[in-house]
Design an enzyme around this catalytic site. Structure first.
Site, PDB file in Angstrom:
ATOM      1  N   ASP A  64     -12.072   6.778   3.686  1.00 61.23           N
ATOM      2  CA  ASP A  64     -10.866   6.620   4.494  1.00 61.23           C
ATOM      3  C   ASP A  64     -10.457   5.153   4.627  1.00 61.23           C
ATOM      4  O   ASP A  64      -9.447   4.847   5.245  1.00 61.23           O
ATOM      5  CB  ASP A  64     -11.072   7.243   5.885  1.00 61.23           C
ATOM      6  CG  ASP A  64      -9.761   7.422   6.639  1.00 61.23           C
ATOM      7  OD1 ASP A  64      -8.700   7.518   5.976  1.00 61.23           O
ATOM      8  OD2 ASP A  64      -9.786   7.467   7.881  1.00 61.23           O
ATOM      9  N   ARG A  75      -7.249  -0.598   1.184  1.00 59.95           N
ATOM     10  CA  ARG A  75      -7.726  -1.890   0.680  1.00 59.95           C
ATOM     11  C   ARG A  75      -8.137  -1.795  -0.778  1.00 59.95           C
ATOM     12  O   ARG A  75      -8.097  -2.786  -1.515  1.00 59.95           O
ATOM     13  CB  ARG A  75      -8.870  -2.391   1.557  1.00 59.95           C
ATOM     14  CG  ARG A  75     -10.112  -1.534   1.575  1.00 59.95           C
ATOM     15  CD  ARG A  75     -11.027  -1.814   2.756  1.00 59.95           C
ATOM     16  NE  ARG A  75     -10.426  -1.356   4.011  1.00 59.95           N
ATOM     17  CZ  ARG A  75     -10.971  -1.554   5.210  1.00 59.95           C
ATOM     18  NH1 ARG A  75     -12.117  -2.206   5.318  1.00 59.95           N
ATOM     19  NH2 ARG A  75     -10.379  -1.102   6.288  1.00 59.95           N
ATOM     20  N   LYS A 113       0.852  -1.200   0.000  1.00 56.98           N
ATOM     21  CA  LYS A 113       0.000   0.000   0.000  1.00 56.98           C
ATOM     22  C   LYS A 113       0.879   1.238   0.000  1.00 56.98           C
ATOM     23  O   LYS A 113       1.728   1.401   0.870  1.00 56.98           O
ATOM     24  CB  LYS A 113      -0.901  -0.006   1.236  1.00 56.98           C
ATOM     25  CG  LYS A 113      -1.684   1.287   1.456  1.00 56.98           C
ATOM     26  CD  LYS A 113      -2.395   1.288   2.807  1.00 56.98           C
ATOM     27  CE  LYS A 113      -3.037   2.633   3.108  1.00 56.98           C
ATOM     28  NZ  LYS A 113      -3.675   2.667   4.439  1.00 56.98           N
ATOM     29  N   LYS A 118     -10.280  12.742   7.942  1.00 63.68           N
ATOM     30  CA  LYS A 118      -9.738  12.406   9.254  1.00 63.68           C
ATOM     31  C   LYS A 118      -9.731  13.652  10.152  1.00 63.68           C
ATOM     32  O   LYS A 118      -9.644  14.784   9.665  1.00 63.68           O
ATOM     33  CB  LYS A 118      -8.290  11.917   9.134  1.00 63.68           C
ATOM     34  CG  LYS A 118      -8.082  10.593   8.432  1.00 63.68           C
ATOM     35  CD  LYS A 118      -6.601  10.263   8.391  1.00 63.68           C
ATOM     36  CE  LYS A 118      -6.319   8.973   7.647  1.00 63.68           C
ATOM     37  NZ  LYS A 118      -6.790   7.802   8.388  1.00 63.68           N
TER      38      LYS A 118
END
Length: 511
Positions: free
Chosen positions: A347, A351, A265, A277
Site C-alpha cells: 500500500d 512512491r 502519481k 486497505k
C-alpha cells in the site's frame, strides 16, 4: 453543462442578468460595500438582513423591494457576498485574492447549483479593477459553477450558464479561463468511476490533450515498460487486469534555456494491493491519480500560456489491485536505473511508480524536478485536508515552492526531511525498503524515499497533496465535493517563475 465567460465594462446596474453579485467587506464598523450603490439603498437592506461581510456570507436582496430602485435596473436579485476584511498591504495580497476567488465561487455555486441552474446568466461585480483581481474573480466564478453529471440519470440535463465579469482586464480573464479549464479536466478525471478510468484510459486522455495543445507525447505500455526496466510501475500494476502505462508529455519554447520536469502519481484505483486497505479507506481511492491528472492539466495550461521554459511531464499510471499476480510483501523489485527496493507494504505503492519517473528524468537534463502525489495519509494527519506538504532537496527550495503556491492561491507548507529518519528505510536484502518500521513521520519518510531516486545535482521538490486533492466534505468557496484540481495552479506558477528567473533553476540563478 457549459459555462460561458464574458467581460463587460458597462455599469453593473444596467446588466441584463438573472442575478447581480456584489461584494461586502467586513469593516470595523459594519459591512462596507465594494461599489457605490447609493441610488439602490443597498446598505439599508444589508443592515436589515443582518449582513456582516464575513467571508463567503451570502445575502440575497430582491430588487423589487429596494428603496429608490431605478426603472432601468434589469436584475431581479442582488447577491451580496462577504469578502472578509478589507485588503491590507502587499504581504496580504495573496490572502485577499483567495477571498475574492472563494467569494465569487460561493456566489456562483449558490446561484447555478441545481438542474436546471437557478440562474442561467450571472453578472459578477466584485472588485476587478486590477488584473490579479479580475483573474481571481473570473477563476472563482468558473470553478464555483462546476458540476460533474456524467452518471446522473434522474435529475435531467443541466442548463448552460453565462458568467459576466465586470472588468476591463480581458487578458487576466483569459488566463483564468485557461486555469479553470485545466482544473476542470482534473476534477472530471478524478470524479470519473475508476472502472472508466483505468491506466489505458487516462493515457488516452493525455494523448488527446497533447494533440489538442501541440504537445509531444509518448506512451509506454507494459511490454515497453518491461523492456526498458521500469520495475516500480510494473510491480504495482501486476495484480490488475488493466496493465500500467507511463506517459511522457513535453512542451518546448524556442527561447527557453531551462527545463522543468513534473512527475505525477497516477494510481487509477488503490485497493492497497495485498496489504489491503479497510473498505472505508477505499471509497475515495479513485482520487489516487490526482497527481498525474494535475501534471497533465498543468502542462496543457502551460502550453496555452506560453512561458519561455521547457516542460516535461511524466504520468506514472497503474492500478493497485490484490490479484493473483500481485506483488507480495518482501518482494524485491528493481527501479529504473538499477536501484533495488524491498517492498514491505504494497500500500506504499505511489512512491514506487514515482521512483521510476524521477530516475528516468535524468535524461531530460532538468534544472528543476517536481513530483506531485496523493502520497500519504500522514500528510492529512500533519496538515489537514486543505494544506499540502512541500519537501525538497534543500530548505530554501521548499520555501520558494511554498511561496509560489501561496501566490497561485494554494495552501502548501514547507516540511523538513530529517536525516535521522532515513535509517528506517534500510533493508537487509536490498538497497532500501519502501517503508520504515517506525510509523512516525510517515509523510517525511516517503519524501526521503523519493529523494533516493532524484538524479545527482538536480534540485527537487515533492508535493504531497493527499488531503487537498479530494474534498470529501461539504462544498466551500469554489470547491465542490469530489476532485478539486489541487496543485495545477502551483505547477503553472512554478513554470512561470522559472521562465522569469524568480525561482531556483531559472535563467537568472547563476548556473
Amino acid at each position: 453543462m457549459t459555462v460561458t465567460l464574458l467581460t463587460s465594462q458597462s455599469a453593473p446596474t444596467t446588466t441584463d442578468a438573472d442575478a447581480l453579485v456584489t461584494g461586502v467587506f467586513q469593516g470595523q464598523n459594519g459591512p462596507v460595500l465594494t461599489w457605490n450603490t447609493d441610488e439602490l439603498d443597498l446598505m439599508a437592506a444589508l443592515t436589515a438582513l443582518g449582513a456582516t461581510g464575513k467571508a463567503e456570507e451570502i445575502t440575497k436582496i430582491p430588487t423589487s423591494g429596494l428603496a429608490g430602485r431605478p426603472g432601468g435596473l434589469a436584475v431581479p436579485v442582488i447577491v451580496a457576498v462577504g469578502l472578509g476584511p478589507e485588503p491590507g498591504g502587499p504581504a496580504e495580497r495573496p490572502a485577499y485574492l483567495e477571498r475574492l476567488r472563494r467569494a465569487a465561487g460561493a456566489a456562483a455555486r449558490d446561484l447555478t447549483a441545481g438542474t436546471p441552474a437557478k440562474a442561467k446568466r450571472v453578472a459578477i461585480a466584485l472588485p476587478a479593477g486590477e488584473p490579479d483581481e479580475a483573474e481571481a474573480v473570473a477563476l472563482g466564478g468558473l470553478l464555483g459553477s462546476y458540476a460533474f453529471r456524467r452518471y446522473r440519470t434522474s435529475s435531467g440535463t443541466p442548463g448552460d450558464v453565462e458568467l459576466i465579469v465586470h472588468t476591463a482586464h480581458d487578458d487576466a480573464v483569459r488566463r483564468a479561463r485557461i486555469l479553470a479549464d485545466a482544473m476542470t479536466l482534473v476534477r472530471d478525471l478524478v470524479n470519473t468511476s475508476p472502472a472508466d478510468m483505468v491506466p489505458a484510459d487516462l493515457a488516452a486522455v493525455a494523448e488527446q490533450a497533447a494533440a489538442a495543445h501541440g504537445l509531444g507525447v509518448q506512451v509506454l505500455d507494459e511490454n515497453e515498460l518491461a523492456k526498458e526496466g521500469f520495475g516500480g510501475i510494473l510491480a504495482v500494476g501486476m495484480g490488475s487486469a488493466h496493465p500500467p502505462r507511463l506517459v511522457r508529455l513535453d512542451y518546448t519554447h524556442p527561447d527557453a534555456d531551462r527545463t522543468v520536469v513534473f512527475a505525477g502519481k497516477g494510481i487509477t484505483f488503490d485497493s492497497g494491493g495485498l496489504s489491503l486497505k479497510p473498505p472505508k479507506a477505499m471509497e475515495t481511492m479513485k482520487a489516487d491519480m490526482s497527481g498525474a491528472a494535475a501534471v497533465l492539466a498543468a502542462v496543457q495550461a502551460i502550453a496555452e500560456l506560453g512561458p519561455a521554459v521547457n516542460v516535461v511531464g511524466y504520468l506514472s499510471l497503474a492500478e493497485n489491485m490484490p490479484g493473483g499476480g500481485a506483488q507480495r510483501p518482501s518482494d524485491v523489485i528493481t527501479i529504473y536505473g538499477g536501484k533495488t527496493v524491498e517492498v514491505l507494504n504494497t500500500d506504499a505503492e505511489g512512491r514506487l511508480v514515482l521512483a521510476d519517473a524521477l530516475a528516468r528524468s535524468e535524461a531530460d537534463g532538468p534544472s528543476l524536478l517536481v513530483d506531485v502525489a496523493t502520497l500519504t495519509g500522514a500528510q492529512t494527519v500533519a496538515l489537514g485536508n486543505r494544506t499540502a506538504g512541500v519537501m525538497a532537496s534543500d530548505d530554501s527550495l521548499a520555501a520558494e515552492i511554498a511561496d509560489a503556491a501561496r501566490r497561485a492561491g494554494e495552501a502548501m507548507w514547507p516540511m523538513p526531511l530529517p536525516e535521522d529518519l532515513r535509517k528506517g528505510l534500510d533493508s537487509t536484502v536490498a538497497d532500501l525498503a519502501n517503508v520504515s518500521g517506525d510509523r512516525s513521520g510517515g509523510m517525511l519518510v516517503a519524501g526521503l524515499f523519493l529523494r533516493e531516486f532524484v538524479p545527482a545535482g538536480v534540485r527537487w521538490a515533492h508535493l504531497d497533496i493527499a488531503g487537498p486533492a479530494y474534498n470529501d466534505g461539504a462544498p466551500y468557496g469554489y470547491v465542490a465535493k469530489g476532485g478539486t484540481g489541487a496543485a495545477v495552479r502551483t505547477l503553472v506558477q512554478i513554470a512561470a517563475d522559472v521562465a522569469e528567473g524568480k525561482l531556483a533553476g531559472g535563467p537568472d540563478d547563476g548556473k
